[in-house]
Motif scaffolding. Structure first.
Motif, mmCIF file in Angstrom:
data_model
loop_
_atom_site.group_PDB
_atom_site.id
_atom_site.type_symbol
_atom_site.label_atom_id
_atom_site.label_comp_id
_atom_site.label_asym_id
_atom_site.label_seq_id
_atom_site.Cartn_x
_atom_site.Cartn_y
_atom_site.Cartn_z
ATOM 1 N N UNK A 94 0.820 -1.216 0.000
ATOM 2 C CA UNK A 94 0.000 0.000 0.000
ATOM 3 C C UNK A 94 0.852 1.264 0.000
ATOM 4 N N UNK A 95 2.045 1.195 0.601
ATOM 5 C CA UNK A 95 2.945 2.346 0.637
ATOM 6 C C UNK A 95 3.692 2.535 -0.688
ATOM 7 N N UNK A 96 3.687 1.509 -1.553
ATOM 8 C CA UNK A 96 4.350 1.628 -2.845
ATOM 9 C C UNK A 96 5.592 0.781 -3.016
ATOM 10 N N UNK A 97 5.828 -0.134 -2.099
ATOM 11 C CA UNK A 97 6.985 -1.026 -2.196
ATOM 12 C C UNK A 97 6.774 -2.004 -3.348
ATOM 13 N N UNK A 98 7.810 -2.198 -4.150
ATOM 14 C CA UNK A 98 7.741 -3.121 -5.289
ATOM 15 C C UNK A 98 8.035 -4.557 -4.877
ATOM 16 N N UNK A 99 9.012 -4.716 -3.980
ATOM 17 C CA UNK A 99 9.473 -6.045 -3.591
ATOM 18 C C UNK A 99 9.658 -6.085 -2.081
ATOM 19 N N UNK A 100 9.141 -7.143 -1.451
ATOM 20 C CA UNK A 100 9.442 -7.433 -0.053
ATOM 21 C C UNK A 100 10.282 -8.697 -0.065
ATOM 22 N N UNK A 113 16.315 -9.382 -7.563
ATOM 23 C CA UNK A 113 15.150 -8.562 -7.217
ATOM 24 C C UNK A 113 15.351 -7.096 -7.607
ATOM 25 N N UNK A 114 16.573 -6.613 -7.566
ATOM 26 C CA UNK A 114 16.855 -5.250 -8.042
ATOM 27 C C UNK A 114 16.534 -5.161 -9.525
ATOM 28 N N UNK A 115 17.012 -6.122 -10.290
ATOM 29 C CA UNK A 115 16.723 -6.132 -11.734
ATOM 30 C C UNK A 115 15.222 -6.295 -11.988
ATOM 31 N N UNK A 116 14.600 -7.179 -11.256
ATOM 32 C CA UNK A 116 13.169 -7.477 -11.391
ATOM 33 C C UNK A 116 12.335 -6.226 -11.114
ATOM 34 N N UNK A 117 12.604 -5.548 -10.007
ATOM 35 C CA UNK A 117 11.824 -4.356 -9.666
ATOM 36 C C UNK A 117 12.104 -3.220 -10.633
ATOM 37 N N UNK A 118 13.318 -3.130 -11.129
ATOM 38 C CA UNK A 118 13.662 -2.070 -12.093
ATOM 39 C C UNK A 118 12.865 -2.228 -13.388
ATOM 40 N N UNK A 119 12.429 -3.428 -13.673
ATOM 41 C CA UNK A 119 11.597 -3.681 -14.854
ATOM 42 C C UNK A 119 10.121 -3.412 -14.581
ATOM 43 N N UNK A 120 9.814 -2.950 -13.348
ATOM 44 C CA UNK A 120 8.443 -2.616 -13.005
ATOM 45 C C UNK A 120 7.646 -3.766 -12.418
ATOM 46 N N UNK A 121 8.311 -4.869 -12.144
ATOM 47 C CA UNK A 121 7.627 -6.041 -11.592
ATOM 48 C C UNK A 121 7.488 -5.913 -10.076
ATOM 49 N N UNK A 122 6.532 -6.626 -9.532
ATOM 50 C CA UNK A 122 6.291 -6.619 -8.090
ATOM 51 C C UNK A 122 6.441 -8.039 -7.542
ATOM 52 N N UNK A 123 6.954 -8.126 -6.315
ATOM 53 C CA UNK A 123 7.114 -9.415 -5.634
ATOM 54 C C UNK A 123 6.915 -9.165 -4.143
#
Length: 124
Positions: A94-100, A113-123
């Protein structure tokens, strides 16, 4: 192009370990580290990272509020939260975190996960 990454934790030894973990990763550049949330706005305004990795063991509520505000100002910055408390994932989302990412998986999964989130993906 390298993924500009900012590391945040109150423990300077942990920050050094994260930086060392990422130093040989292709296309990831650590542009800095910070141990105090209060000084992040200026750093981010000057350096504009692509990804922020934040360890939220300290000041969880303050960190989530800061993340929410930062995402409103800089919507293209992706945030990875290192956390060992699964119920926090919904608040983080809810705060906007892409990956936990659990801290046990940092050594094996952080670069991915850095590469993954940089591509706009969420985990979460």
């Amino acid at each position: 192009m390298a993924i500009r990454t900012l590391l945040i934790d109150s423990d300077p030894i942990y920050l050094l370990g994260l930086k060392k973990l990422l130093e040989n990763e292709s296309n990831i550049t650590v542009i800095g580290s910070c141990s105090c949330i209060d000084s992040l706005d200026t750093f981010i305004h000057i350096h504009v990272p692509d990804v922020i990795v934040i360890n939220v063991h300290m000041h969880i509520i303050k960190a989530l509020g800061w993340i929410k505000n930062a995402k409103e100002i800089y919507p293209t910055i992706n945030v990875i939260m290192l956390c060992n408390y699964p119920p926090l994932a919904l608040s983080a989302h809810e705060a906007g975190v892409s990956v936990v990412l659990s801290k046990e998986k940092v050594s094996t999964h952080l670069a991915h996960m850095i590469r993954y989130s940089n591509e706009g993906e969420k985990y979460l």
